[in-house]
Design a protein around this motif. Sequence first.
Motif, PDB file in Angstrom:
ATOM      1  N   LEU A  93     -17.652 -90.533  11.553  1.00 17.28           N
ATOM      2  CA  LEU A  93     -17.377 -89.103  11.417  1.00 17.28           C
ATOM      3  C   LEU A  93     -15.901 -88.796  11.662  1.00 17.28           C
ATOM      4  O   LEU A  93     -15.316 -87.935  10.998  1.00 17.28           O
ATOM      5  CB  LEU A  93     -18.259 -88.310  12.382  1.00 17.28           C
ATOM      6  N   MET A 151     -20.859 -95.729   8.240  1.00 15.26           N
ATOM      7  CA  MET A 151     -22.067 -94.914   8.153  1.00 15.26           C
ATOM      8  C   MET A 151     -23.243 -95.735   7.650  1.00 15.26           C
ATOM      9  O   MET A 151     -24.351 -95.674   8.188  1.00 15.26           O
ATOM     10  CB  MET A 151     -21.829 -93.722   7.233  1.00 15.26           C
ATOM     11  N   GLU A 186     -26.893 -94.655   8.495  1.00 13.43           N
ATOM     12  CA  GLU A 186     -26.732 -93.273   8.041  1.00 13.43           C
ATOM     13  C   GLU A 186     -26.447 -93.276   6.532  1.00 13.43           C
ATOM     14  O   GLU A 186     -25.402 -92.853   6.068  1.00 13.43           O
ATOM     15  CB  GLU A 186     -25.597 -92.599   8.807  1.00 13.43           C
ATOM     16  N   THR A 213     -25.890 -89.788   4.727  1.00 17.38           N
ATOM     17  CA  THR A 213     -24.585 -89.230   5.084  1.00 17.38           C
ATOM     18  C   THR A 213     -23.467 -89.965   4.360  1.00 17.38           C
ATOM     19  O   THR A 213     -22.513 -89.351   3.868  1.00 17.38           O
ATOM     20  CB  THR A 213     -24.366 -89.311   6.604  1.00 17.38           C
TER      21      THR A 213
END
Length: 235
Positions: free
Chosen positions: A126, A149, A154, A157
């Motif tokens: 992030l 990610m 993730e 995302t």
Amino acid sequence: HNVRGEARVPNVAVVKWATRPIRSLAVDLYWVRMVNLSAMVTVPWEGKQLIAWGQFLTDLEPTFYHAYAVGGLLGTVDLGERTYNVDEAAALFQKGIAQLPQEPRLPIYLAFLQMELQRDPVAAALTLQRAAKLPSAPPYMGQLATRLMAGAGEFDTAVLFSQTLSDSDDPVTRDFFETRILEIRQEQVLRGIDDAVVRFTSAQGRPPVDLEELQRSGALPGPLPEDPLGGTFYL
């Protein structure tokens, strides 16, 4: 420092008042002090002292990039069993990112701490994701964000971020992230197959012969998976 090794720096309010006519000179003199400290960091309290000086100097001059970098990078101390002052260094980098939002290097340093020392790949991803949108960000920053990610599971995302970056006027960037979306989806399928193999092996006491047996057993639900990149999966 005192006998307990607590960080001691000058009082910021007093220094600001006393050095108003010569603020830049005072910052330079304190910076020399901080550089000298950085060469002597060997134990945790010395690293904490260095980070405290970074906080002090950047209170005097909030846009002083090098104070953020030196304090955050050299203030952590690895003694083998653990690395000390990681949270304090991360806080200094976060302060720097807030004060220098167009500087791409500080997010890279923070992401390294989050990934390698705080063991938080999602936070690292992030951090890089936000910084990758900066005009001055190096091309690999977005690539690394999606890699982290996906590695952390993730996938949605990572795909969303890649889709955002694929909407680019630069054909090289656009092509890269369009392909990256397919690579992330491929890794997601492969992760599902790996998990199904573990379930099958645990239930049957042996690994599956092929994907068809894995599917017939119910360990791999649904139709046989297709490779988003056009290849063929096999065990």
